[in-house]
Write an enzyme that holds these catalytic residues in place. Structure first.
Site, mmCIF file in Angstrom:
data_model
loop_
_atom_site.group_PDB
_atom_site.id
_atom_site.type_symbol
_atom_site.label_atom_id
_atom_site.label_comp_id
_atom_site.label_asym_id
_atom_site.label_seq_id
_atom_site.Cartn_x
_atom_site.Cartn_y
_atom_site.Cartn_z
ATOM 1 N N GLU A 280 0.888 -1.140 0.089
ATOM 2 C CA GLU A 280 0.097 -0.020 -0.088
ATOM 3 C C GLU A 280 0.793 1.187 -0.181
ATOM 4 O O GLU A 280 2.084 1.327 0.613
ATOM 5 C CB GLU A 280 -1.002 0.123 1.260
ATOM 6 N N CYS B 177 1.836 -5.803 16.412
ATOM 7 C CA CYS B 177 0.987 -4.652 16.847
ATOM 8 C C CYS B 177 -0.463 -4.942 17.010
ATOM 9 O O CYS B 177 -0.868 -5.323 15.931
ATOM 10 C CB CYS B 177 1.011 -2.929 16.539
ATOM 11 N N GLU C 96 7.953 -2.393 9.345
ATOM 12 C CA GLU C 96 8.907 -1.761 10.376
ATOM 13 C C GLU C 96 10.377 -1.183 9.595
ATOM 14 O O GLU C 96 10.942 -2.082 9.250
ATOM 15 C CB GLU C 96 9.343 -2.699 11.704
ATOM 16 N N SER D 137 9.260 6.645 10.997
ATOM 17 C CA SER D 137 8.832 6.255 11.949
ATOM 18 C C SER D 137 9.139 4.813 12.443
ATOM 19 O O SER D 137 9.028 3.994 11.537
ATOM 20 C CB SER D 137 7.055 6.315 11.908
ATOM 21 N N CYS E 132 -3.566 1.525 8.301
ATOM 22 C CA CYS E 132 -2.469 0.835 7.515
ATOM 23 C C CYS E 132 -2.725 -0.504 7.341
ATOM 24 O O CYS E 132 -2.899 -1.303 8.410
ATOM 25 C CB CYS E 132 -1.167 1.122 8.371
#
EC number: 2.1.1.192
Length: 364
Positions: free
Chosen positions: A107, A131, A178, A209, A351
């Site tokens: 994406e 997560c 990540e 991030s 996300c």
């Protein structure tokens, strides 16, 4: 450049027959040309074709000799992304689902702001951080992206903007995956898009991030590049953060803060803390006070995020009034905080959500 040594270090990199030409930094292109008996200045011509004229084929590089074009074609691939789904929100946000050459999907999101166009890029196919609020982790990690595949996301969006004479002015590395688990490719990507021979996007207009991969935070502190740095925090106490982000079981909050303090000592740069608000989990005033106490000595900003609902996850949105109260409490305690403007709320904006939906369709 994807070398055999780099593949050994990064076992999740793809093993394509040809490397993407977009994976080469400018200095690597110069080096490669010299090694192949070409003049170094050709790198500037090649980069102009790739990043300013944005051609789709090496054959279109008409000021290069046929022999050089053939050598380039023999050694490199022009990475192309196939648009599988394109969703446009009423606020102008556009979410792309791209298919890679091996069939995996990723994406990329274009977000429109008053100050310009921002692109959120993906660094991995899937994610293994786990997560518990994120759709990106559904299905786990498949592989890392080459630098060229990350670059191609920005280029593909830029080509779409060319029709209206707009440009990508900001990049956020906050898509699927990540980034610090694909560190070398991420850093090559940063240096490529920041290069004035390439897309020339200023370092201070790029943000990376991380969920808190502590060893890589120390590495990032040593990099000679002024990229904005954000940390997905979401809780000030280990008990809550470990439930939201299992990575916290390996990298506890106190050790994370030590790494961030080191980063600030080395770079003298502000850190942004991303704090998603989950109803009844981390959104009470006591949580705001815990957060303020944790970060009070840091040069930082808190970005409060009203979470997008993910059907596969059980978390609920914090009511707007409670979000404002949380922000007000942080400010009362001397913490610089803002509430992120919600974008793409009428499309699959969370996300990994669009990719997860397509995976469900594929497996039915």
């Amino acid at each position: 450049m994807i070398t055999t040594e780099k593949k050994k270090k990064n076992k999740f990199l793809p093993d394509f027959e040809k490397q993407s030409i977009y994976s080469l930094r400018y200095d690597e292109m110069q080096e490669w040309l010299v090694e192949h008996g070409q003049q170094k200045f050709r790198a500037k011509q090649i980069f102009e074709w790739l990043y300013q004229k944005r051609v789709d084929s090496i054959d279109d590089m008409t000021n290069l000799s046929k022999d050089l074009r053939q050598v380039l074609k023999d050694n490199f691939a022009m990475t192309t992304l196939t648009t599988v789904v394109k969703q446009e929100s009423k606020d102008g946000t556009i979410k792309f689902l791209f298919e890679l050459q091996d069939g995996y999907t990723i994406e990329t999101v274009l977000m429109r702001h008053d100050y310009g166009n921002s692109v959120c890029v993906t660094t991995q196919v899937g994610c293994r951080i786990g997560c518990t609020f994120c759709a990106s982790t559904l299905g786990g990690l498949k592989r890392n992206l080459e630098a060229g595949e990350i670059v191609s996301q920005v280029l593909t969006v830029q080509k779409a903007l060319d029709a209206t004479d707009e440009r990508v002015s900001q990049i956020v590395i906050m898509g699927i995956g990540e980034p610090f688990e694909n560190y070398d490719e991420m850093m090559d990507f940063l240096r490529i898009v920041n290069d004035d021979n390439s897309l020339n996007i200023g370092a201070r207009h790029i943000t990376v991030s991380t969920s808190g991969i502590i060893p890589r935070i120390y590495d990032f502190a040593e990099e000679d590049i002024q990229i904005n740095f954000a940390v997905s925090l979401h809780a000030a106490k280990d008990e809550i953060r470990s439930k939201l982000m299992p990575i916290n079981r390996a990298y506890h909050v106190d050790k994370l803060m030590e790494a961030i303090k080191y980063y600030q000592e080395k770079t003298n740069r502000r850190v942004t803390f991303e704090y998603g608000l989950f109803g009844g989990v981390n959104d009470q005033l006591e949580h705001a006070r815990d957060l303020a106490h944790l970060i009070k000595d840091l040069n930082c900003h808190v970005n409060l995020i009203p979470v997008n609902h993910v059907p596969e996850r059980n978390y609920v949105k914090t009511p707007k009034d409670d979000i404002f109260k949380f922000e007000k409490e942080l400010k009362r305690l001397g913490i610089n905080a803002t509430i992120r403007r919600e974008q793409g709320s009428d499309i699959d904006a969370a996300c990994g959500q669009l990719r997860a939906k397509e995976r469900q369709v594929e497996t039915r």
